[in-house]
Scaffold this motif. Sequence first.
Motif, mmCIF file in Angstrom:
data_model
loop_
_atom_site.group_PDB
_atom_site.id
_atom_site.type_symbol
_atom_site.label_atom_id
_atom_site.label_comp_id
_atom_site.label_asym_id
_atom_site.label_seq_id
_atom_site.Cartn_x
_atom_site.Cartn_y
_atom_site.Cartn_z
ATOM 1 N N CYS A 199 -20.449 -15.609 -7.895
ATOM 2 C CA CYS A 199 -20.993 -16.684 -8.726
ATOM 3 C C CYS A 199 -20.832 -16.203 -10.168
ATOM 4 O O CYS A 199 -21.322 -15.127 -10.521
ATOM 5 C CB CYS A 199 -22.468 -16.911 -8.400
ATOM 6 S SG CYS A 199 -23.348 -17.871 -9.648
ATOM 7 N N CYS A 202 -24.442 -15.625 -12.142
ATOM 8 C CA CYS A 202 -25.332 -14.487 -11.860
ATOM 9 C C CYS A 202 -24.575 -13.253 -11.389
ATOM 10 O O CYS A 202 -25.176 -12.189 -11.220
ATOM 11 C CB CYS A 202 -26.400 -14.887 -10.848
ATOM 12 S SG CYS A 202 -25.731 -15.160 -9.195
ATOM 13 N N CYS A 223 -25.822 -21.647 -5.333
ATOM 14 C CA CYS A 223 -25.754 -20.197 -5.183
ATOM 15 C C CYS A 223 -27.074 -19.747 -4.569
ATOM 16 O O CYS A 223 -28.146 -20.144 -5.022
ATOM 17 C CB CYS A 223 -25.539 -19.550 -6.549
ATOM 18 S SG CYS A 223 -25.783 -17.758 -6.562
ATOM 19 N N CYS A 226 -28.950 -17.486 -7.531
ATOM 20 C CA CYS A 226 -29.516 -18.072 -8.758
ATOM 21 C C CYS A 226 -29.806 -19.569 -8.628
ATOM 22 O O CYS A 226 -30.310 -20.170 -9.574
ATOM 23 C CB CYS A 226 -28.602 -17.797 -9.956
ATOM 24 S SG CYS A 226 -27.045 -18.715 -9.917
HETATM 25 ZN ZN LIG Z 1 -25.496 -17.434 -8.885
#
Ligand SMILES: [Zn+2]
Length: 252
Positions: A199, A202, A223, A226
Motif C-alpha cells: 500500500c 502506509c 487496505c 490503514c
Molecule cells: Zn495502507
Amino acid sequence: MNPDLKSVIELQQVDLKVAELGVLIDSLPAQIQALQSQLDDFIHVHEERKKRLVANQKERKSLEGDIEIIQGKITKHKDQLYQVKTNEQYKAMLKEIAGEEANIRAIEDQILEKMIEAEDIQQHVQAAAARLEGEKARVAGEIKRLQDERQADLDERERLQARRTEISATLSDAVRNLYERIRSYRTGAAVAEVREGLCTACNVRLRPQVYNEVRSSDAVLTCENCSRIVYYVEPPPPEQAEGNDQSAGAAV
Ligand SMILES: [Zn+2]
C-alpha cells in the motif's frame, strides 16, 4: 476498473488539490502583510532619519548659541582685565578667560561631530528619498501580483469544489460514505495505489490474497492496515529496447 473506484480516485485528486489551494490561499494574506510591513519599515526609518536631521540642526544651533554666550563673557572679562586691582585678580581673570576659551573649543568639537553626523544622515535621507517611489511601486506591484494569484486560486478552488460535487453525486452511497469516513480521520490521501504488493500510503504489504483481489476483482477494497481505499494500476509493459539483439551480441 470499477467506475466508483475511478471516480473516487479523481475525487481524491480534486480534494488534495483543494487542500493545497487552501494552504496557498491562507498563506497569501501574511505574505502581503509582510511586504506591506517591509515598506512601512523603510518609510519609518526614512522618517526617523529626517527627524534626526532636524534635531541635529537644532542641536547645532543651540551649541552655536552657547558659544555666543561664552564669547560675550570673554569680551566682558577681557574688558574687566583693565579694571582689576591686584596681580592675583588679573591672573584669576586670565584663568577664567582661558577656561571659557577651552569651553568654546570643546563645543566647536561637538559642532563638528554634529556636522559629520548630519552629512551622514543627509546621504542616507537622499538615498532613501531616491529609492522611496521605486520601493512603493515595487511593493504595490508585488501585492497586486499576490492578490491576483490569490483570486486565481480562489477561482480554481471554486471550480474544483463544483467538480467535487459532480463526482460525488456519481458515487454509490456506500463508496461515498466510505471515502468521506476515511477522509475524516486520515490526513492526506484516502485512496492509495498498491504497487508491488505494498500500500503506497502506509507502506505495509497486503496479504497475497487481498493483493490478488485488488488486482483482479472489480470491488472497492481497503487496505487492512490503514483502511484506505486501494487500487491497482497495471504497470506499462517493459519497453522494447532498440537494437536489443545487436547489443546482446556485442556484450558476449
Ligand atoms: Zn495502507
